[in-house]
Write an enzyme that holds these catalytic residues in place. Structure first.
Site, PDB file in Angstrom:
ATOM      1  CG  HIS A  20      -5.496  -2.923  -0.921  1.00 38.09           C
ATOM      2  ND1 HIS A  20      -4.382  -2.726  -1.612  1.00 38.09           N
ATOM      3  CD2 HIS A  20      -5.111  -2.045   0.149  1.00 38.09           C
ATOM      4  CE1 HIS A  20      -3.390  -1.217  -1.609  1.00 38.09           C
ATOM      5  NE2 HIS A  20      -4.014  -1.293  -0.188  1.00 38.09           N
ATOM      6  CG  ASP A  37      -2.184   1.081   0.785  1.00 44.08           C
ATOM      7  OD1 ASP A  37      -2.716   1.432   0.691  1.00 44.08           O
ATOM      8  OD2 ASP A  37      -1.492   1.805   2.297  1.00 44.08           O
TER       9      ASP A  37
END
Length: 332
Positions: free
Chosen positions: A305, A107
């Protein structure tokens, strides 16, 4: 391939850095691997990788990025610009008595890792990026790009720009908000294509209104959620959100690196269901030019994610195979 030593127990340490201090969790012996988390996460996001990489013969240090956990939390918003975070990573390597390291990020940790390799190739001999592809600095000012993405709605990055605004949404119920965002971006719990996209905000409303409720993703136990919530209930969210509030400053600070490739050996792994992979598809296609040292690029099917937590065994295998393929030191 490094010789496999006995795996040590994890050790929590505080080391000096330009931020003041950086908290890290260290495990194993061997070549140093630095793990950098994203938002809203902590060193704990690497809990599955720490023992696996240590068992494979590496010294692994998972940091709390400045603003998170037990690391220092400077008050100034501009203290969270990219150059400062790169300096923290360099300070960690030095504090651990090493001259070089492999850096791996997820991320926001992915661009932090990428820029660490770009700005300090003398320290970071290879870079791994999870979920967020490498895209060199360039194009229009980031705030202008994000402002144009929402149309009648507001893109979440723009929503995070104003200090205090997202905090007012999150902090009255940190645990519930974290459960929502983890579920919204996980492969097994994200909203279907017929539901409103949780990356956007209805004008005048909140992000959490689009989060799914009632079921945690399979990778997230109630105990795991307690760990994350406990950290953010103690620290607040401003330290993490301030990373979003420096994107224009980074664009200015890194002007000399416009279009610059990362030449060290690199690895990218993304999730097929992750919006970052779709939105930044052109960046992935550009890897032959932007990552000339790329060793492998992988897209995991049915994965969202939170990739190293959703698919820990697969990520561990990819990371170990890649690490084992690297030279033990920087080229002379």
């Amino acid at each position: 391939m490094p010789q496999t030593p006995p795996t040590t127990d994890p050790t929590h340490r505080l080391v000096p850095s330009p931020a003041g201090r950086i908290h890290l969790v260290e495990r194993g012996t061997g070549p140093l691997v630095l793990l950098v988390h994203g938002f809203p996460e902590s060193w704990y996001s690497w809990r599955h990788q720490l023992p696996a990489l240590a068992a494979a013969g590496y010294r692994v240090a998972a940091v709390d990025v400045r603003g998170y956990g037990r690391s220092s939390r400077p008050a100034a918003v501009d203290a969270y610009r990219m150059r400062e975070l790169v300096a923290d990573n360099v300070a960690v390597v030095e504090a651990l008595g090493e001259e070089s390291a492999v850096v791996i990020g997820h991320d926001w940790g992915s661009p932090i890792a990428a820029n660490s390799a770009l700005l300090r190739p003398d320290v970071f001999r290879a870079v791994g990026m999870l979920s967020v592809p490498y895209a060199p600095r360039g194009g229009p000012r980031p705030s202008e790009v994000f402002a144009g993405m929402g149309g009648d709605e507001e893109f979440y990055v723009s929503y995070f720009q104003e200090p205090g605004r997202a905090e007012a949404e999150v902090e009255p119920d940190v645990r519930g908000w974290l459960a929502g965002i983890y579920s919204a971006l996980s492969g097994d719990t994200m909203p279907g294509p017929d539901l409103p996209d949780p990356h956007f905000v209805t004008r005048g409303r909140t992000l959490r209104e689009r989060f799914p409720a009632g079921r945690l993703p399979a990778w997230l136990s109630e105990r795991d959620l307690d760990v994350y919530a406990g950290e953010f209930e103690r620290t607040g969210l401003s330290g993490g959100l301030n990373r979003y509030r420096n994107m224009d400053r980074d664009w200015e600070d890194l002007a000399e690196y416009d279009g610059a490739p990362i030449t060290q050996p690199s690895l990218f792994v993304g999730g097929a269901l992750d919006a970052s992979t779709a939105w930044m598809g052109d960046a992935i296609k550009a890897y032959p030019n932007t990552l000339p040292g790329l060793v492998g690029s992988h897209i995991l099917e049915d994965c969202g994610h939170w990739i190293q937590q959703e698919r820990p065994e697969e990520i561990n295998r990819l990371l170990v195979d890649w690490l084992d393929s690297l030279p033990d030191s920087l080229p002379v």
